[in-house]
Design a protein around this motif. Structure first.
Motif, short mmCIF file in Angstrom:
data_model
loop_
_atom_site.label_atom_id
_atom_site.label_comp_id
_atom_site.label_asym_id
_atom_site.label_seq_id
_atom_site.Cartn_x
_atom_site.Cartn_y
_atom_site.Cartn_z
N ALA A 249 0.83 -1.21 0.00
CA ALA A 249 0.00 0.00 0.00
C ALA A 249 0.86 1.26 0.00
N LEU A 250 1.93 1.27 0.82
CA LEU A 250 2.81 2.44 0.89
C LEU A 250 3.60 2.60 -0.41
N ALA A 251 4.02 1.48 -1.01
CA ALA A 251 4.70 1.56 -2.30
C ALA A 251 3.76 2.12 -3.36
N TYR A 252 2.51 1.74 -3.28
CA TYR A 252 1.49 2.27 -4.19
C TYR A 252 1.39 3.79 -4.05
N LEU A 253 1.35 4.27 -2.80
CA LEU A 253 1.27 5.71 -2.56
C LEU A 253 2.48 6.43 -3.13
N HIS A 254 3.65 5.84 -2.96
CA HIS A 254 4.89 6.49 -3.39
C HIS A 254 5.10 6.45 -4.90
N PHE A 255 4.66 5.35 -5.55
CA PHE A 255 5.06 5.15 -6.94
C PHE A 255 3.92 4.99 -7.94
N ALA A 256 2.73 4.59 -7.50
CA ALA A 256 1.68 4.25 -8.46
C ALA A 256 0.60 5.31 -8.60
N THR A 257 0.55 6.29 -7.72
CA THR A 257 -0.43 7.35 -7.86
C THR A 257 0.08 8.38 -8.87
N SER A 258 -0.84 9.16 -9.43
CA SER A 258 -0.46 10.13 -10.45
C SER A 258 0.53 11.14 -9.91
N ILE A 259 0.39 11.49 -8.63
CA ILE A 259 1.34 12.36 -7.94
C ILE A 259 1.75 11.62 -6.67
N PRO A 260 3.05 11.46 -6.40
CA PRO A 260 3.50 10.71 -5.21
C PRO A 260 2.90 11.26 -3.92
N ILE A 261 2.53 10.35 -3.03
CA ILE A 261 1.93 10.73 -1.75
C ILE A 261 2.77 10.16 -0.61
N ILE A 262 3.16 11.03 0.32
CA ILE A 262 3.88 10.60 1.53
C ILE A 262 2.88 10.61 2.68
N HIS A 263 2.73 9.47 3.33
CA HIS A 263 1.73 9.34 4.39
C HIS A 263 2.06 10.21 5.59
N ARG A 264 3.29 10.16 6.05
CA ARG A 264 3.85 11.00 7.12
C ARG A 264 3.39 10.62 8.53
N ASP A 265 2.55 9.60 8.69
CA ASP A 265 2.17 9.17 10.05
C ASP A 265 1.90 7.66 10.05
#
Length: 462
Positions: A249-265
């Motif tokens: 899921a975190l790899a998805y956020l970092h690499f697979a979304t149109s704009i990278p997302i950092i969860h931060r918590d």
């Protein structure tokens, strides 16, 4: 004889004793008799032997007409006043909702969604406050699922019988509205089976509301540390799967979304478990969207002590590797069932990350792993799992692996431990995990998050 009659007819009977009541006036009329006239304002025949002189009784019919007329006027006035009041109240409520919509960042939300969802058909629903009041029985305390730094979460039942979790954010000043809008924008971009699904939001209340899918089995933190849960329910294979799912899921956020997302918590209390103990990453209130032309952003430090990346803490420079560090703490917690920060243990064991790193470097991993996990797992598997966590916990971000690498390694370890037919197919830009049914987990770069499903069929020649 006629003379006698004339004489008798001239007698004034009012001059002698008569039957008129006091205050009545005697009139010698008609001839041979007299009448008694009552004073003005009184009615009757004026005689003691008759109806005397009395105050007139009210006319019932007239009273009824008057009363009815007054009642109709009063009712009409009340209806008119009520209509005016309702209209004013409705107008005031509409204005209040418009004010709250703007105050809660509704315009900003629309702009953000328009910016990040161009060409997308998937958008979050905007719920009315009435819908959510009915769903939660007017936000009854009995429906509270939990409370945290970001707000209170209620359990609700929508009219279509969907069970949902409704988050009432804590916003004490207008500057915090950005966090709420941020969470909506971030979650509405995400389409992954291991990320909690955002169903919609409500902006008609003093504090904005988010509506999520309901995940019924608590958090990893609950299962590992709560006295009401049994940590042994999380077997070694279950923990390994949870770790692999969270990493994916975190790899998805970092690499697979149109704009990278950092969860931060990233932490165990932000990873929910469903009935099958499948992991779902939640709580994106602190998340940041990273511009495509940047690998790091400078921001005010946010996170949870014990999970917070030391490099980010000291430099305020946020990168995807900050999530990697936090995930390393989660891995250590899954192995040891110890809290990230504990105050009822010796000084050198209070910070789990530091204690875990020292134990690994000194070759004492098995001493800190939870007892039943040591009994269930192979020593080699525990060592490999521990080494992945150790690399995630490197003090320098550049020395940590990416979440894509971590997800690949954990999935490979899980496949080896579970002994199924999954095969890891790796490439420079993506990796896929295929099982015997032809279903794969896909993590790749540059793919629109709204159009990418985390599970897709492996086509020919791929």
């Amino acid at each position: 004889m006629s003379q006698t009659y004339s004489f008798l007819s001239d007698i004034n009977e009012c001059l002698g004793p008569n039957d008129c009541v006091e205050h009545a006036t005697c009139h010698n009329d008609p001839p041979g008799n007299y009448t008694c006239k009552c004073p003005k304002g009184l009615k009757g025949d004026g005689r003691n032997s008759g109806t005397k002189c009395q105050k007139p009784k009210p006319d019932t019919q007239i009273i009824l007409i008057i009363a009815l007329s007054i009642s109709v006027c009063v009712i009409a006035l009340l209806v008119a006043c009520s209509s005016i009041y309702c209209a004013l109240k409705k107008r005031k409520l509409i204005k209040l909702k418009e004010h709250l919509f703007q105050q809660n960042g509704g315009l900003l939300l629309q702009q953000q969604i328009a910016t990040h969802h161009q060409g997308s058909t998937q958008t979050a629903k905007v719920f009315s406050v009435e819908e959510l009041k009915k769903a939660t029985n007017n936000f009854d305390e009995c429906n509270v699922l939990g409370q945290g730094g970001q707000g209170t979460v209620y359990k609700g039942l929508l009219l279509d019988n969907r069970v949902v979790a409704i988050k009432m954010s804590k916003i004490s000043d207008i500057s915090q509205v950005e966090h709420f809008i941020n969470e909506v924008v971030v979650l509405s971009q995400i389409n992954h089976r291991n990320v909690v699904k955002l169903l919609g939001c409500c902006l008609e209340t003093k504090v904005p509301l988010l509506v999520y899918e309901f995940v019924p089995n608590g958090t990893i933190h609950d299962h590992l540390h709560s006295y009401t849960q049994i940590s042994s329910e999380l077997t070694w294979k279950v923990r390994l799967r949870i770790a692999a799912e969270t990493a994916e899921a975190l790899a998805y956020l970092h690499f697979a979304t149109s704009i990278p997302i950092i969860h931060r918590d990233v932490k165990t209390s932000n990873i929910l478990l469903d009935r099958d103990l499948t992991a779902k990453v939640s709580d994106f209130g602190a998340s940041r969207i990273v511009p495509l032309d940047k690998t790091q952003i400078t921001t005010l430090v946010q996170g949870t002590l014990g999970y917070l990346d030391p490099e980010y803490f000291h430099t305020s420079k946020l990168t995807e590797k900050s999530d990697v560090y936090s995930f390393g703490v989660v891995l250590a917690e899954l192995l040891t069932a110890r809290k990230a920060l504990a105050f009822d243990v010796p000084e050198d064991e209070k910070n789990l990350a530091k204690h875990f790193v020292v134990s690994m470097e000194e070759g004492r991993l098995l001493e800190i792993v939870e007892k039943h996990i040591v009994e269930e797992a192979k020593e080699e598997a525990l060592a490999e799992f521990g080494n992945i966590a150790l690399r995630c916990l490197k003090l320098k971000g550049e020395e940590r692996p990416s979440m894509k690498q971590v997800a690949m390694e954990l999935e490979r370890l899980r496949v080896e431990e579970c002994g199924n037919n999954k095969v890891i197919i790796a490439s420079s830009s993506a990796f896929h995990v295929e099982d015997g049914s032809g279903v794969i987990s896909d993590i790749s770069t540059g793919v629109d998050a709204l159009n990418l499903d985390s599970m897709s069929l492996l086509g020919n020649g791929r």
